[in-house]
Write a protein that holds these residues in place. Structure first.
Motif, PDB file in Angstrom:
ATOM      1  N   SER A  33      31.776  -7.340 -11.590  1.00 56.14           N
ATOM      2  CA  SER A  33      30.439  -7.177 -11.011  1.00 56.14           C
ATOM      3  C   SER A  33      30.165  -5.715 -10.692  1.00 56.14           C
ATOM      4  O   SER A  33      31.086  -4.904 -10.554  1.00 56.14           O
ATOM      5  N   ALA A  34      28.892  -5.400 -10.591  1.00 51.55           N
ATOM      6  CA  ALA A  34      28.454  -4.053 -10.211  1.00 51.55           C
ATOM      7  C   ALA A  34      27.060  -4.169  -9.608  1.00 51.55           C
ATOM      8  O   ALA A  34      26.266  -5.016 -10.020  1.00 51.55           O
ATOM      9  N   GLU A  35      26.763  -3.339  -8.639  1.00 46.15           N
ATOM     10  CA  GLU A  35      25.448  -3.366  -8.019  1.00 46.15           C
ATOM     11  C   GLU A  35      25.072  -1.982  -7.529  1.00 46.15           C
ATOM     12  O   GLU A  35      25.926  -1.113  -7.322  1.00 46.15           O
ATOM     13  N   THR A  36      23.783  -1.778  -7.344  1.00 45.90           N
ATOM     14  CA  THR A  36      23.285  -0.502  -6.835  1.00 45.90           C
ATOM     15  C   THR A  36      21.925  -0.718  -6.204  1.00 45.90           C
ATOM     16  O   THR A  36      21.257  -1.729  -6.449  1.00 45.90           O
ATOM     17  N   GLU A  37      21.512   0.221  -5.374  1.00 43.89           N
ATOM     18  CA  GLU A  37      20.175   0.194  -4.785  1.00 43.89           C
ATOM     19  C   GLU A  37      19.462   1.489  -5.153  1.00 43.89           C
ATOM     20  O   GLU A  37      20.048   2.572  -5.091  1.00 43.89           O
ATOM     21  N   ILE A  38      18.205   1.373  -5.545  1.00 41.28           N
ATOM     22  CA  ILE A  38      17.452   2.543  -5.981  1.00 41.28           C
ATOM     23  C   ILE A  38      16.107   2.598  -5.256  1.00 41.28           C
ATOM     24  O   ILE A  38      15.545   1.575  -4.882  1.00 41.28           O
ATOM     25  N   THR A  39      15.631   3.805  -5.073  1.00 46.64           N
ATOM     26  CA  THR A  39      14.325   3.997  -4.445  1.00 46.64           C
ATOM     27  C   THR A  39      13.248   3.933  -5.518  1.00 46.64           C
ATOM     28  O   THR A  39      13.326   4.635  -6.526  1.00 46.64           O
ATOM     29  N   PRO A  40      12.240   3.091  -5.353  1.00 40.77           N
ATOM     30  CA  PRO A  40      11.195   2.974  -6.368  1.00 40.77           C
ATOM     31  C   PRO A  40      10.426   4.271  -6.552  1.00 40.77           C
ATOM     32  O   PRO A  40      10.202   5.011  -5.595  1.00 40.77           O
ATOM     33  N   ASP A  41      10.039   4.550  -7.786  1.00 39.31           N
ATOM     34  CA  ASP A  41       9.233   5.740  -8.072  1.00 39.31           C
ATOM     35  C   ASP A  41       7.917   5.378  -8.771  1.00 39.31           C
ATOM     36  O   ASP A  41       7.219   6.252  -9.274  1.00 39.31           O
ATOM     37  N   GLU A  42       7.606   4.091  -8.804  1.00 40.90           N
ATOM     38  CA  GLU A  42       6.314   3.618  -9.298  1.00 40.90           C
ATOM     39  C   GLU A  42       5.754   2.640  -8.272  1.00 40.90           C
ATOM     40  O   GLU A  42       6.178   1.486  -8.202  1.00 40.90           O
ATOM     41  N   ILE A  43       4.840   3.122  -7.446  1.00 39.61           N
ATOM     42  CA  ILE A  43       4.293   2.323  -6.363  1.00 39.61           C
ATOM     43  C   ILE A  43       2.812   2.059  -6.643  1.00 39.61           C
ATOM     44  O   ILE A  43       2.041   2.995  -6.848  1.00 39.61           O
ATOM     45  N   TYR A  44       2.438   0.792  -6.682  1.00 37.00           N
ATOM     46  CA  TYR A  44       1.051   0.412  -6.959  1.00 37.00           C
ATOM     47  C   TYR A  44       0.386  -0.049  -5.664  1.00 37.00           C
ATOM     48  O   TYR A  44       0.836  -1.016  -5.037  1.00 37.00           O
ATOM     49  N   ILE A  45      -0.662   0.667  -5.279  1.00 37.72           N
ATOM     50  CA  ILE A  45      -1.323   0.413  -4.007  1.00 37.72           C
ATOM     51  C   ILE A  45      -2.758  -0.037  -4.248  1.00 37.72           C
ATOM     52  O   ILE A  45      -3.490   0.575  -5.032  1.00 37.72           O
ATOM     53  N   ALA A  46      -3.149  -1.108  -3.585  1.00 36.57           N
ATOM     54  CA  ALA A  46      -4.526  -1.596  -3.656  1.00 36.57           C
ATOM     55  C   ALA A  46      -5.329  -0.945  -2.536  1.00 36.57           C
ATOM     56  O   ALA A  46      -4.895  -0.927  -1.380  1.00 36.57           O
ATOM     57  N   ILE A  47      -6.470  -0.403  -2.892  1.00 34.76           N
ATOM     58  CA  ILE A  47      -7.350   0.242  -1.917  1.00 34.76           C
ATOM     59  C   ILE A  47      -8.737  -0.374  -2.032  1.00 34.76           C
ATOM     60  O   ILE A  47      -9.291  -0.455  -3.128  1.00 34.76           O
ATOM     61  N   SER A  48      -9.273  -0.816  -0.923  1.00 33.02           N
ATOM     62  CA  SER A  48     -10.621  -1.391  -0.909  1.00 33.02           C
ATOM     63  C   SER A  48     -11.528  -0.503  -0.071  1.00 33.02           C
ATOM     64  O   SER A  48     -11.250  -0.243   1.102  1.00 33.02           O
ATOM     65  N   LEU A  49     -12.614  -0.022  -0.693  1.00 36.67           N
ATOM     66  CA  LEU A  49     -13.600   0.796   0.006  1.00 36.67           C
ATOM     67  C   LEU A  49     -14.853  -0.032   0.250  1.00 36.67           C
ATOM     68  O   LEU A  49     -15.224  -0.869  -0.578  1.00 36.67           O
ATOM     69  N   LYS A  50     -15.500   0.235   1.369  1.00 41.76           N
ATOM     70  CA  LYS A  50     -16.722  -0.504   1.683  1.00 41.76           C
ATOM     71  C   LYS A  50     -17.731   0.409   2.376  1.00 41.76           C
ATOM     72  O   LYS A  50     -17.359   1.223   3.223  1.00 41.76           O
ATOM     73  N   GLU A  51     -18.983   0.256   1.993  1.00 44.37           N
ATOM     74  CA  GLU A  51     -20.043   1.037   2.608  1.00 44.37           C
ATOM     75  C   GLU A  51     -20.153   0.731   4.102  1.00 44.37           C
ATOM     76  O   GLU A  51     -19.739  -0.332   4.560  1.00 44.37           O
ATOM     77  N   TYR A  52     -20.722   1.685   4.832  1.00 47.71           N
ATOM     78  CA  TYR A  52     -20.986   1.444   6.251  1.00 47.71           C
ATOM     79  C   TYR A  52     -22.195   2.277   6.669  1.00 47.71           C
ATOM     80  O   TYR A  52     -22.597   3.216   5.970  1.00 47.71           O
ATOM     81  N   PHE A  53     -22.760   1.941   7.817  1.00 50.38           N
ATOM     82  CA  PHE A  53     -23.895   2.672   8.349  1.00 50.38           C
ATOM     83  C   PHE A  53     -23.432   3.641   9.426  1.00 50.38           C
ATOM     84  O   PHE A  53     -22.618   3.289  10.283  1.00 50.38           O
ATOM     85  N   LYS A  54     -23.980   4.848   9.376  1.00 48.02           N
ATOM     86  CA  LYS A  54     -23.620   5.855  10.366  1.00 48.02           C
ATOM     87  C   LYS A  54     -24.323   5.629  11.710  1.00 48.02           C
ATOM     88  O   LYS A  54     -23.850   6.080  12.750  1.00 48.02           O
ATOM     89  N   ASP A  55     -25.461   4.963  11.654  1.00 48.86           N
ATOM     90  CA  ASP A  55     -26.241   4.787  12.867  1.00 48.86           C
ATOM     91  C   ASP A  55     -26.383   3.311  13.224  1.00 48.86           C
ATOM     92  O   ASP A  55     -26.087   2.434  12.422  1.00 48.86           O
ATOM     93  N   ASN A  56     -26.838   3.069  14.410  1.00 47.08           N
ATOM     94  CA  ASN A  56     -27.015   1.691  14.871  1.00 47.08           C
ATOM     95  C   ASN A  56     -28.248   1.030  14.279  1.00 47.08           C
ATOM     96  O   ASN A  56     -28.415  -0.191  14.364  1.00 47.08           O
ATOM     97  N   ASN A  57     -29.141   1.817  13.704  1.00 49.92           N
ATOM     98  CA  ASN A  57     -30.367   1.274  13.117  1.00 49.92           C
ATOM     99  C   ASN A  57     -30.198   0.873  11.654  1.00 49.92           C
ATOM    100  O   ASN A  57     -31.164   0.450  11.009  1.00 49.92           O
ATOM    101  N   ASN A  58     -28.991   1.029  11.150  1.00 53.18           N
ATOM    102  CA  ASN A  58     -28.685   0.664   9.767  1.00 53.18           C
ATOM    103  C   ASN A  58     -29.591   1.369   8.751  1.00 53.18           C
ATOM    104  O   ASN A  58     -30.088   0.782   7.802  1.00 53.18           O
ATOM    105  N   LYS A  59     -29.782   2.670   8.992  1.00 51.84           N
ATOM    106  CA  LYS A  59     -30.614   3.442   8.060  1.00 51.84           C
ATOM    107  C   LYS A  59     -29.809   4.508   7.317  1.00 51.84           C
ATOM    108  O   LYS A  59     -30.106   4.836   6.182  1.00 51.84           O
ATOM    109  N   LYS A  60     -28.792   5.060   7.983  1.00 49.83           N
ATOM    110  CA  LYS A  60     -27.981   6.097   7.352  1.00 49.83           C
ATOM    111  C   LYS A  60     -26.729   5.466   6.762  1.00 49.83           C
ATOM    112  O   LYS A  60     -25.738   5.248   7.448  1.00 49.83           O
ATOM    113  N   ARG A  61     -26.821   5.170   5.486  1.00 52.33           N
ATOM    114  CA  ARG A  61     -25.729   4.483   4.802  1.00 52.33           C
ATOM    115  C   ARG A  61     -24.790   5.493   4.128  1.00 52.33           C
ATOM    116  O   ARG A  61     -25.236   6.453   3.494  1.00 52.33           O
TER     117      ARG A  61
END
Length: 234
Positions: A33-61
């Motif tokens: 038998s043989a074994e080893t541990e390695i640090t990944p060098d290909e990392i896939y990250i999911a990112i979700s962006l969403k609009e928002y309003f800067k003001d309370n009147n929902n006018k500055k998007r």
């Protein structure tokens, strides 16, 4: 009488054939038998962006286009190839036109980003408007040289089996011969990332206008191989 003679001839022939094909060599069977541990060098990250309003009147998007430009600029600044940023899900973005009917509609868009390490990821996230980040998490990770590492482990497992067999043969005053049979038992690696998602920001967090980079702890990729080898003993 003739039938008895024929039966005897058949029996003798069968015994002769069995004696010729029987393997009478001394053998020893061991596991390596043989074994080893390695640090990944290909990392896939999911990112979700969403609009928002800067003001309370929902006018500055803050539009999804602005947020996407920030993300693209951050990716380039981090030295990551543009092609490593991909659209992961466009379903939220296709509804973008619904805001013509509903002025309060906030569009979202999902991406997949490939990075080599977490430092690049944190640098990118820190450069994006935190209020525009709906969520982000690690989808998967791997190693770019996983195939070569697997082959190296196979060889090490085989050499481990030979070392064990040699020690046992020497203890009996025998010498180890050639390998007669090699069986490869692969215990495939298991990649299980441990991470903390970005939750939707609370009003208090938005008001503070601060957001720390995501904390992500990785389990290393563990590779393990086992071989079963039968050696001849001389």
């Amino acid at each position: 009488m003739k039938k008895l003679i024929i039966a005897a001839i058949i029996a003798c022939t069968s015994l002769s054939a069995m004696s010729q094909t029987a393997d009478l060599r001394k053998k020893i069977e061991v596991n390596g038998s043989a074994e080893t541990e390695i640090t990944p060098d290909e990392i896939y990250i999911a990112i979700s962006l969403k609009e928002y309003f800067k003001d309370n009147n929902n006018k500055k998007r803050v539009s999804i286009t602005e947020l996407e430009k920030e993300l693209q600029a951050a990716v380039v600044k981090a030295g990551i190839p543009k092609e490593d940023l991909m659209i992961n899900n466009v379903s939220g973005y296709t509804d973008y036109w619904n805001k013509k009917k509903d002025p309060n509609f906030l569009a979202s868009k999902q991406y997949k980003l490939k990075v080599k390490d977490l430092n690049s990821f944190n640098q990118i996230i820190a450069a994006i408007d935190p209020k525009g980040i709906a969520s982000t998490y690690v989808e998967s990770y791997n190693h770019s040289k996983i195939a070569q590492l697997k082959n190296d482990l196979r060889v090490k497992a085989l050499l481990n089996a030979k070392e064990k067999a040699t020690a046992l043969a020497n203890a009996l005053g025998d010498k180890l011969g050639s390998a007669l049979l090699i069986q490869d038992h692969n215990t495939d690696y298991n990649v299980q990332p441990v991470y903390r998602n970005y939750a939707m920001m609370t009003k208090a967090e938005v008001a503070s206008d601060s957001m720390e980079p995501a904390e992500i702890d990785f389990k290393k990729i563990k590779l393990q191989y086992t071989v079963n080898v039968t050696f001849e003993i001389k």
